[in-house]
Design an enzyme around this catalytic site. Structure first.
Site, PDB file in Angstrom:
ATOM      1  N   ARG A  60     -25.394  -1.837   7.916  1.00 61.95           N
ATOM      2  CA  ARG A  60     -25.143  -3.273   7.772  1.00 61.95           C
ATOM      3  C   ARG A  60     -25.481  -4.047   9.044  1.00 61.95           C
ATOM      4  O   ARG A  60     -25.552  -5.266   9.028  1.00 61.95           O
ATOM      5  CB  ARG A  60     -23.679  -3.512   7.403  1.00 61.95           C
ATOM      6  N   GLU A  82     -19.407  -5.336  10.863  1.00 59.39           N
ATOM      7  CA  GLU A  82     -20.293  -4.505  11.681  1.00 59.39           C
ATOM      8  C   GLU A  82     -21.279  -5.333  12.494  1.00 59.39           C
ATOM      9  O   GLU A  82     -21.524  -5.039  13.674  1.00 59.39           O
ATOM     10  CB  GLU A  82     -21.056  -3.519  10.783  1.00 59.39           C
ATOM     11  N   LYS A 136       0.846  -1.194   0.000  1.00 59.93           N
ATOM     12  CA  LYS A 136       0.000   0.000   0.000  1.00 59.93           C
ATOM     13  C   LYS A 136       0.880   1.241   0.000  1.00 59.93           C
ATOM     14  O   LYS A 136       1.884   1.308   0.705  1.00 59.93           O
ATOM     15  CB  LYS A 136      -0.920   0.019   1.221  1.00 59.93           C
TER      16      LYS A 136
END
Length: 617
Positions: A395, A367, A279
């Site tokens: 969610r 979640e 990344k």
């Protein structure tokens, strides 16, 4: 070729590897300079430049379906599909979306924004292709973070069961899942990806299938191959789902990437291509980031890495206000714990995690799991706080309903990024949580006017012993620590009179309370401004008082109208002074019983309706 000259993936098909590498360097520079001006997702896009180039080099979009999980890492994809010239308007109104958008380009076959949907979408495309007797490749790029989502695991299970031909590119930027067998594993991958191996394998399979003896030989060879792969080569996770696997491969080596993707393209059934990337590659500040600071950025100075916009010295973000207050409470309350579904950096909880590592729980992109876990923690005697973005709390509606509201569990939910969030677009606007949560019995839903009220609301929430939600927006607010914390009466509102003879009433909430007051004073307007800091329950006493004034009432809110604060006010007033008769289940959970008995209990039987109708005659 300049980056801005690219019109479609066809422009790179004739390039050799050296030319593609040069283009990758140009794209990386373009992304850094462009995002520095507009803001956007930086690290994730810098990490997949070569991988995206290889995908478009090997596959033929838009016929082949290229799906980017979440979608925030699709900037190179947008460049290769002719949208580089639109980057000055990245994430701006009427400009280029930061995610895939079907209306923007035929190359965007799927829209996301939230994580872990790509594998389900891939299986859906593959199933439609096969049923309709069509011929195209389906490729899903998913990161190791998104793979922690339960939906991704559900999809992996189904993909392994159905065995449709599709390719899963597993973008691993921290080697968190696979075993590392170093050189041996790399040599096996190189062998499987070589053209000689692939052509030999296809020829052998074709010849052996021609007779029964050959089929038996092929079956035994396959068993030996699978035994070697199970014991040495494959990441065990994917083998458990009955998925073939190749990798890991260097995600910044274009030659290796192209060969491995060509191999996967020829594979029958589902296959996982394991790619190792870094990344932030190409930008030192992003490469060295271990906290996620460079995941999504505001405009910054490329040389120094410093943001171009800085907060006033006496301001904090709303997330920081909540985090600092939690730190204060945690010093005295040894039972206070904090949970978040992979939002530690965004919700400014890293300081808490360092100070109280045994009381901080980052549950990954999960979640539902986070909310239910918090509920059980509360039953176990802890005092949990869950920090979650409004858009992601959607969610966990089922868990908020069944596992928190229904059982009346004292969990405090911090709903971060509530309201309009701006450039992230329609998948991230936090405008639905009020309507979503107001329907759940036993929940308290609030929003503070300022930083002082935020601290007092959080104090009240932990002392209430009830499911308590506090929403707060993106952005910053003037901060001063409240030393004398006070309980706020649940459901109470406050009002401020501007001028001497009010001619109107404005009911609003959050930072807009102060904004309305300030503008009214500037414009020399006389009005009453109400801080409706509770959406549930509402302040019925004050609503009645406001109606009795006879003044025009304006409910000013920046969230969706359906199920909003104004809806709550109208519902309350219709109960007090009915203008039309309503039937329905009141604000509670309905226990078991026959449907007939329950309709009688809740006064929603036909008999109840016709009793009312008879009174109209």
């Amino acid at each position: 070729m300049r980056v801005t000259d690219i019109q479609s993936p066809k422009d790179i098909k004739s390039m050799n590897v050296r030319q593609l590498e040069n283009l990758a360097d140009q794209i990386r520079t373009f992304l850094i300079e462009s995002i520095a001006r507009t803001g956007g997702h930086l690290s994730s896009n810098l990490g997949v430049v070569e991988l995206t180039l290889a995908m478009h080099y090997v596959f033929n979009a838009p016929k082949d379906k290229l799906i980017f999980d979440v979608g925030h890492q699709c900037y190179t994809h947008k460049i290769l599909t002719g949208r580089a010239q639109m980057f000055p308007l990245l994430r701006q109104r009427n400009g280029l979306s930061g995610y895939q958008r079907m209306h923007e380009s035929p190359y965007d076959c799927w829209e996301a924004g939230h994580s872990s949907t790509s594998l389900s979408a891939a299986l859906g495309f593959a199933t439609a292709r096969d049923l309709l007797k069509q011929n195209y490749e389906v490729v899903a790029l998913i990161g190791d973070g998104s793979l922690t989502g339960g939906m991704a695991m559900e999809a992996l299970n189904d993909i392994g069961s159905k065995q449709k031909k599709l390719i899963i590119i597993f973008n691993d930027n921290n080697m968190s899942i696979s075993r590392n067998h170093a050189g041996f594993e790399e040599r096996i991958t190189a062998l499987r990806a070589s053209k000689v191996y692939r052509s030999t394998k296809q020829g052998m399979k074709s010849n052996l299938k021609n007779n029964k003896m050959g089929q038996n030989v092929l079956k035994q060879v396959t068993k030996v191959k699978d035994h070697i792969k199970d014991g040495v080569i494959d990441a065990p996770l994917f083998r458990e789902f009955n998925l073939d696997y190749i990798g890991p491969v260097d995600g910044h080596n274009l030659n290796e990437l192209i060969n491995v993707l060509e191999t996967a393209k020829e594979h029958d059934g589902p296959i996982v291509v394991h790619v190792l990337t870094r990344k932030g590659k190409g930008y030192p500040y992003a490469e060295q980031d271990q906290t996620g600071k460079w995941h999504g950025v505001s405009p910054f100075d490329v040389k120094t890495g410093e943001p171009l916009m800085k907060l006033p010295y006496d301001h904090l973000t709303w997330s920081e206000v909540i985090s600092r207050t939690l730190m204060r409470f945690a010093k005295k309350d040894k039972k206070l714990v904090v949970l978040t579904p992979a939002m530690a950096q965004g919700s400014k909880l890293l300081e808490f995690s360092k100070a109280y590592p045994d009381r901080f729980f980052d549950c990954g992109i999960a979640e539902q799991h986070t909310v239910t876990m918090a509920g059980a923690m509360a039953l176990g005697g802890l005092h949990p706080f869950v920090s979650v973005y409004s858009t992601f709390l959607q969610r966990a509606y089922d868990q908020m309903n069944h596992d928190i509201g229904r059982m009346k569990l004292p969990v405090v939910i911090g709903i971060d990024r509530a309201g309009l969030v701006g450039q992230d677009g329609d998948t991230h606007q936090g405008v639905f949580d009020i309507a979503m949560l107001r329907s759940i019995p036993n929940l308290i839903l609030s929003q503070p006017q300022d930083a002082a009220e935020a601290q007092n609301l959080l104090y009240t929430a932990f002392r209430s012993g009830k499911p308590f939600c506090i929403r707060y927006p993106r952005g910053n607010v003037k901060y001063e620590e409240v030393t004398d914390l006070q309980d706020i009466e649940i459901g109470s509102w406050t009002k401020t009179t501007v001028g001497t003879h009010p001619k109107s009433i404005v009911i609003t909430y959050g930072p807009d309370v102060d904004h309305v007051i300030a503008k009214a004073k500037t414009n020399n307007m006389d009005l009453i401004v109400v801080n409706a800091r509770f959406f549930k329950p509402v302040d019925g006493t004050m609503i009645d008082e406001l109606y009795e004034t006879g003044l025009p009432i304006h409910v000013f809110e920046t969230d969706c109208r359906i199920g909003s604060l104004s809806t709550a006010i109208l519902e309350y007033r219709n109960r007090v002074a009915p203008q039309f008769q309503t039937f329905g289940i009141d604000d509670h959970f309905v226990e078991q019983g026959s449907v007939r008995s329950l309709r009688i209990q809740e006064h929603i039987g036909l008999e109840d309706l016709f009793e009312e109708l008879e009174q109209d005659v």
